[in-house]
Write a protein that holds these residues in place. Structure first.
Motif, PDB file in Angstrom:
ATOM      1  N   ALA A 230       0.724  -0.873  -0.024  1.00 26.34           N
ATOM      2  CA  ALA A 230      -0.496  -0.103  -0.248  1.00 26.34           C
ATOM      3  C   ALA A 230       0.762   1.065  -0.183  1.00 26.34           C
ATOM      4  N   HIS A 231       0.259   2.397  -0.723  1.00 28.70           N
ATOM      5  CA  HIS A 231       1.156   3.504  -0.713  1.00 28.70           C
ATOM      6  C   HIS A 231       1.120   4.260   0.795  1.00 28.70           C
ATOM      7  N   GLU A 232       0.722   4.036   1.542  1.00 27.57           N
ATOM      8  CA  GLU A 232       0.279   4.476   2.728  1.00 27.57           C
ATOM      9  C   GLU A 232       2.071   3.618   3.541  1.00 27.57           C
ATOM     10  N   VAL A 233       1.900   2.328   3.267  1.00 29.74           N
ATOM     11  CA  VAL A 233       2.875   1.818   4.129  1.00 29.74           C
ATOM     12  C   VAL A 233       4.616   2.308   3.494  1.00 29.74           C
TER      13      VAL A 233
ATOM     14  N   ALA B  91       4.784   5.437   2.427  1.00 25.37           N
ATOM     15  CA  ALA B  91       5.079   6.820   3.076  1.00 25.37           C
ATOM     16  C   ALA B  91       5.286   6.429   4.413  1.00 25.37           C
ATOM     17  N   ASP B  92       4.722   6.089   4.823  1.00 20.92           N
ATOM     18  CA  ASP B  92       4.993   5.636   6.807  1.00 20.92           C
ATOM     19  C   ASP B  92       6.825   5.335   6.955  1.00 20.92           C
ATOM     20  N   CYS B  93       6.681   4.149   6.062  1.00 20.83           N
ATOM     21  CA  CYS B  93       8.628   4.110   6.122  1.00 20.83           C
ATOM     22  C   CYS B  93       9.483   5.437   5.812  1.00 20.83           C
TER      23      CYS B  93
ATOM     24  N   ARG C  91       8.685   8.445   6.152  1.00 19.37           N
ATOM     25  CA  ARG C  91       8.641   9.394   7.287  1.00 19.37           C
ATOM     26  C   ARG C  91       9.377   9.005   8.327  1.00 19.37           C
TER      27      ARG C  91
ATOM     28  N   THR D 215       4.497   2.214  -8.333  1.00 18.78           N
ATOM     29  CA  THR D 215       3.581   0.430  -8.093  1.00 18.78           C
ATOM     30  C   THR D 215       2.819   0.200  -9.285  1.00 18.78           C
TER      31      THR D 215
ATOM     32  N   ARG E  17       7.495  -3.738   9.548  1.00 19.29           N
ATOM     33  CA  ARG E  17       6.938  -4.223   9.127  1.00 19.29           C
ATOM     34  C   ARG E  17       6.345  -4.248   8.226  1.00 19.29           C
TER      35      ARG E  17
END
Length: 205
Positions: free
Chosen positions: A24-27, A29-31, A33, A54, A139
């Motif tokens: 997921a894009h959110e994963v 982006a979180d990494c 960050r 992706t 993660r």
């Protein structure tokens, strides 16, 4: 996992990447960050740009460029690489278009010529790359650098992704969930063989 386990068992994973599970894009982006808190040797930290690919069609466009560069490189040095590592590297290259996310960190300008400036240039991005890989591991994801294309197909990848002139692609990080949960520390030289205090004690050549 504790910090020492994370640092000593985060491997460059090539054959255990889950090619079927999306990332997921959110994963990502979180990494990233987390990775942005890495120490930087120069003043270019805020000028970094990262592209996470992706889209299957775009990954399919990048794959042959990586593969052509890899095959050209192997023609020169494959016989000098540990056979097990070479098999692993070849597996990743053969499947690079199927890896769910290909992450390309970029830096402004071109690598400078002087060693001191190179240290600051790459030192502004590589700590973040490593922190990104560590964050992925926590993660359940794995990663491996697969940067063959930067030798002779960097411009082609730039055109595919719309990277403007004046930016250098530092590498390509293959990112996927890992099919293997546990890893062991890799064989490494004893610290006593590579460390000296106050004066050089290693080989003279």
């Amino acid at each position: 996992m504790d910090t020492e386990t994370l640092l000593t068992t985060t491997r460059s994973v090539r054959r255990k990447l889950d090619l079927d599970r999306p990332v997921a894009h959110e994963v990502i982006a979180d990494c990233l960050r987390v990775a942005q808190q890495a120490p930087a040797a120069g003043g270019l930290l805020t000028a970094q740009r990262w592209i996470a690919v992706t889209d299957p069609a775009i990954r399919a466009g990048i794959a042959p460029l990586v593969q052509r560069s890899a095959h050209a490189a192997w023609a020169h040095y494959a016989d000098q690489v540990d056979s097990r590592m070479f098999v692993s590297a070849r597996h990743l290259v053969d499947h690079i278009g199927q890896v769910p996310a290909l992450v390309i960190p970029c830096m402004p300008g071109r690598p400078p010529s002087s060693p001191a400036e190179q240290s600051a240039y790459y030192g502004s991005i590589y700590p973040a790359v490593w922190s990104f890989q560590l964050a992925l591991r926590t993660r359940g994801l794995a990663s491996s650098m697969c940067s063959y294309h930067v030798v002779d197909h960097e411009e082609d990848v730039a055109k595919l992704l719309g990277i403007p002139e004046g930016f250098t692609q530092i590498g390509l990080i293959a990112v996927a969930y890992s099919k293997q949960a546990e890893f062991s520390p890799a064989p490494r030289p004893p610290v006593e063989e590579i460390l000296s205090f106050d004066a050089w004690a290693g080989p003279r050549r």
